[in-house]
Design an enzyme around this catalytic site. Structure first.
Site, short mmCIF file in Angstrom:
data_model
loop_
_atom_site.label_atom_id
_atom_site.label_comp_id
_atom_site.label_asym_id
_atom_site.label_seq_id
_atom_site.Cartn_x
_atom_site.Cartn_y
_atom_site.Cartn_z
N LYS A 245 0.83 -1.23 0.00
CA LYS A 245 0.00 0.00 0.00
C LYS A 245 0.85 1.26 0.00
O LYS A 245 0.47 2.28 -0.57
CB LYS A 245 -0.98 0.00 1.17
CG LYS A 245 -0.35 0.02 2.53
CD LYS A 245 -1.10 -0.84 3.50
CE LYS A 245 -0.18 -1.86 4.08
NZ LYS A 245 -0.75 -3.07 4.53
N GLU B 295 2.88 -5.57 14.45
CA GLU B 295 4.33 -5.71 14.29
C GLU B 295 5.00 -5.28 15.60
O GLU B 295 4.40 -4.52 16.37
CB GLU B 295 4.82 -4.73 13.23
CG GLU B 295 4.14 -4.84 11.91
CD GLU B 295 4.73 -5.94 11.08
OE1 GLU B 295 5.95 -6.08 11.08
OE2 GLU B 295 3.94 -6.69 10.48
N GLY C 62 -0.09 -11.78 16.95
CA GLY C 62 0.38 -11.63 15.57
C GLY C 62 -0.38 -10.60 14.77
O GLY C 62 -0.25 -10.52 13.55
N GLY D 133 -3.59 -10.32 7.07
CA GLY D 133 -3.36 -11.72 7.43
C GLY D 133 -2.82 -12.45 6.23
O GLY D 133 -3.29 -12.23 5.10
N VAL E 220 -5.54 -2.78 -0.28
CA VAL E 220 -6.57 -2.24 0.63
C VAL E 220 -7.57 -3.36 0.89
O VAL E 220 -7.98 -4.04 -0.05
CB VAL E 220 -7.33 -1.05 -0.01
CG1 VAL E 220 -8.32 -0.45 0.98
CG2 VAL E 220 -6.37 0.02 -0.50
N LYS F 264 -4.13 3.65 2.73
CA LYS F 264 -5.24 2.92 2.09
C LYS F 264 -6.32 3.89 1.61
O LYS F 264 -6.88 3.73 0.52
CB LYS F 264 -5.81 1.90 3.07
CG LYS F 264 -4.84 0.77 3.36
CD LYS F 264 -5.30 -0.06 4.53
CE LYS F 264 -4.36 -1.22 4.80
NZ LYS F 264 -4.65 -1.85 6.09
N GLU G 247 -4.84 -5.35 -5.97
CA GLU G 247 -6.09 -5.58 -5.25
C GLU G 247 -5.86 -5.79 -3.75
O GLU G 247 -6.68 -5.39 -2.91
CB GLU G 247 -6.76 -6.82 -5.85
CG GLU G 247 -8.13 -7.13 -5.39
CD GLU G 247 -9.17 -6.12 -5.85
OE1 GLU G 247 -9.49 -6.08 -7.04
OE2 GLU G 247 -9.68 -5.38 -5.00
N1 LIG Z 1 1.12 -8.86 6.51
C1 LIG Z 1 -0.10 -8.62 6.04
O1 LIG Z 1 -1.11 -9.08 6.62
C2 LIG Z 1 -0.29 -7.80 4.80
C3 LIG Z 1 -1.59 -7.61 4.26
C4 LIG Z 1 -1.75 -6.88 3.10
C5 LIG Z 1 -0.65 -6.33 2.47
N2 LIG Z 1 0.60 -6.52 3.02
C6 LIG Z 1 1.74 -5.93 2.34
O2 LIG Z 1 2.51 -6.96 1.73
C7 LIG Z 1 3.89 -6.60 1.69
C8 LIG Z 1 4.72 -7.69 2.37
O3 LIG Z 1 4.31 -7.82 3.71
P1 LIG Z 1 4.91 -8.97 4.65
O4 LIG Z 1 4.04 -8.97 5.86
O5 LIG Z 1 5.11 -10.22 3.89
O6 LIG Z 1 6.34 -8.33 5.01
P2 LIG Z 1 7.63 -9.09 5.56
O7 LIG Z 1 7.25 -10.33 6.28
O8 LIG Z 1 8.44 -8.07 6.28
O9 LIG Z 1 8.43 -9.53 4.23
C9 LIG Z 1 9.16 -8.63 3.44
C10 LIG Z 1 10.08 -9.42 2.54
O10 LIG Z 1 10.77 -8.52 1.70
C11 LIG Z 1 12.20 -8.72 1.81
N3 LIG Z 1 12.80 -7.39 1.74
C12 LIG Z 1 12.41 -6.24 2.32
N4 LIG Z 1 13.21 -5.22 1.98
C13 LIG Z 1 14.13 -5.73 1.13
C14 LIG Z 1 15.24 -5.19 0.42
N5 LIG Z 1 15.58 -3.91 0.56
N6 LIG Z 1 15.97 -6.01 -0.36
C15 LIG Z 1 15.65 -7.31 -0.48
N7 LIG Z 1 14.62 -7.90 0.16
C16 LIG Z 1 13.87 -7.12 0.96
C17 LIG Z 1 12.39 -9.34 3.19
O11 LIG Z 1 13.62 -10.07 3.17
P3 LIG Z 1 14.10 -10.88 4.48
O12 LIG Z 1 13.08 -11.97 4.65
O13 LIG Z 1 15.43 -11.40 4.15
O14 LIG Z 1 14.07 -9.87 5.59
C18 LIG Z 1 11.14 -10.22 3.27
O15 LIG Z 1 11.38 -11.45 2.64
C19 LIG Z 1 3.96 -5.24 2.40
O16 LIG Z 1 3.93 -4.22 1.45
C20 LIG Z 1 2.70 -5.19 3.24
O17 LIG Z 1 2.24 -3.89 3.49
C21 LIG Z 1 0.81 -7.25 4.15
#
Ligand SMILES: NC(=O)c1ccc[n+]([C@@H]2O[C@H](COP(=O)([O-])OP(=O)(O)OC[C@H]3O[C@@H](n4cnc5c(N)ncnc54)[C@H](OP(=O)(O)O)[C@@H]3O)[C@@H](O)[C@H]2O)c1
Length: 410
Positions: free
Chosen positions: A98, A182, A179, A294, A125, A197, A122
């Site tokens: 987002k 963060e 969970g 999630g 948000v 969003k 999609e």
């Molecule tokens: N969590 C949710 O429920 C949710 C829901 C909707 C949307 N989102 C969105 O989805 C995206 C991912 O979320 P997530 O929860 O999966 O985050 P996350 O667990 O922090 O995963 C981020 C991933 O990106 C890699 N990464 C980050 N910065 C990097 C860089 N500079 N160079 C190389 N690799 C990099 C990290 O590597 P490492 O593993 O090595 O650290 C990790 O594998 C975000 O934009 C978030 O806003 C999340």
């Protein structure tokens, strides 16, 4: 279909794990999409991961050779540069990020359109509720008069817990344990996540230049049990909302806690639930609700986006063609909307509600309801433009009071 992942964290691993399930594989087969996860960009190759094995890399090359790129890094950079590189090479991009879409969506949509490729987001948000694509294809519905919603599950969970007696810090700790939050939950509690969003929604509604940092925001820090129990006495509750009222002259935006009357549909939602209400130009209300985040809920939407991108069906990649038409409204979103206000006025020496009522009436924001509650005076005012309310707040602050002002939803 060679799919390159940018990021293999919670969502990335959930996407690959879900796509391996027989029922999801069957869906992919029906859509004639045979996905091969060719690489995943990460920071730390040695980090333990529970997702299925995917070739990991720390070098962000090779994505321009993929058939689809799925960006799940988070943040603006390097996500923006990598997405630009893929789009320039005409590789369709899916993202759930987002921050990227709220801050650079206009430029990336334009680039995708120029390159005749897809930019699909999609899951950015209401991650588990696929509706943005519908808005992008329906300019009349998307051109809403009002957006109202609860778009951040963490703050909703925390607010509900405080209502039930927890402290703000205790509620945040519990959200982390479960969970939902963060370790650093600033994006949630400051309203930044919800503001991003809201910006994406407004882009779909033709306010192409709505920027998340422009919206008035009140962090969750003002929340405590006294404020919520006081709201109960006045016939409502407190919820962490986003509001964008697009009807001039009372247009305005708000991201933060708000007073929600008990008979309002948002008052009865609980926990981490997300909801968005659109008031259409015909005056009807359309509601979308479901899991806003999630890993599994988000992963479902991301996989559908991969199918859309891979099969050329696109998705919410362009705003609805109103660019410029809503410029005045976009400017108005820098101040709160005309609304009724819940005021909590706290003074060192307890004040008589009748005297406060007289003072409010003299400043043209007479209260509809007023009471003394937990050492403060709580008032619910008539609808008033922000300029008038701001004047009232200044007057009380000049007398040494601390004042919290929350808009009242209708
Ligand atoms: N969590 C949710 O429920 C949710 C829901 C909707 C949307 N989102 C969105 O989805 C995206 C991912 O979320 P997530 O929860 O999966 O985050 P996350 O667990 O922090 O995963 C981020 C991933 O990106 C890699 N990464 C980050 N910065 C990097 C860089 N500079 N160079 C190389 N690799 C990099 C990290 O590597 P490492 O593993 O090595 O650290 C990790 O594998 C975000 O934009 C978030 O806003 C999340």
């Amino acid at each position: 279909m060679n799919v390159a992942l940018l990021g293999y964290g919670r969502i990335g691993q959930a996407v690959v794990a879900l796509a391996a399930r027989p029922d999801v594989r069957a869906c992919l087969r029906r859509a004639r999409v045979d996905v091969r996860w060719v690489s995943a960009l990460v920071r730390d190759l040695d980090r333990p991961r529970t997702g299925p094995p995917v070739p990991l890399t720390t070098i962000a090359s090779g994505t321009v050779d993929a058939d689809v790129v799925v960006e799940l890094l988070g943040g603006a950079e390097p996500a923006r540069s990598l997405v630009q590189a893929a789009l320039r090479a005409r590789v369709p991009v899916v993202t759930a990020n987002k921050t990227l879409v709220a801050r650079h969506g206009a430029e990336l949509r334009a680039l995708a359109a120029r390159q005749r490729t897809a930019f699909v987001y999609e899951a950015a948000v209401l991650a588990g509720v696929p509706f943005l694509g519908s808005l992008a294809r329906r300019p009349v519905i998307a051109s809403a008069r009002r957006f109202t919603g609860i778009l951040n599950g963490t703050s909703h969970f925390v607010t509900t817990a405080v209502e039930r007696g927890a402290t703000l810090a205790g509620a945040l700790d519990r959200a982390r344990t479960l969970g939902y939050a963060e370790p650093d939950s600033t994006a949630d509690t400051s309203g930044r996540d919800a503001a991003e969003k809201l910006a994406i929604l407004l882009h779909a509604g033709g306010c192409e230049h709505a920027a998340p940092d422009d919206f008035p925001r009140l962090p969750l820090d003002v929340l405590n049990h006294d404020l919520i129990s006081g709201a109960r006495r006045l016939g409502g509750t407190i919820k962490p909302v986003v509001v964008a009222d697009l009807d001039l002259p009372h247009a305005g935006a708000w991201v933060g806690p708000a007073f929600v009357p008990t008979d309002h549909p948002l008052a009865h939602l609980d926990g981490v639930t997300n909801v968005l209400q659109l008031t259409t130009i015909a005056g009807g209300v359309v509601t979308f609700t479901g899991p806003g985040a999630g890993p599994d809920a988000t992963a479902l939407t991301v996989i559908d986006d991969v199918i859309e991108a891979a099969t050329g069906r696109g998705g919410p990649r362009a705003s609805c063609g109103f660019s410029g038409a809503r410029t005045d409204v976009t400017r108005a979103l820098r101040t709160p909307p005309t609304a009724g206000w819940l005021l909590e006025i706290r003074h060192e020496r307890e004040r008589d509600p009748r005297a406060v009522a007289r003072q409010l009436s003299a400043i043209s924001v007479p209260p509809l309801q007023i009471c003394a509650h937990a050492g403060a005076v709580l008032a619910r005012t008539i609808p008033a433009p922000w300029k008038v309310v701001e004047h009232a707040l200044q007057a009380f602050r000049a007398q040494g009071s601390t004042v919290v002002a929350l808009p009242c939803l209708v």
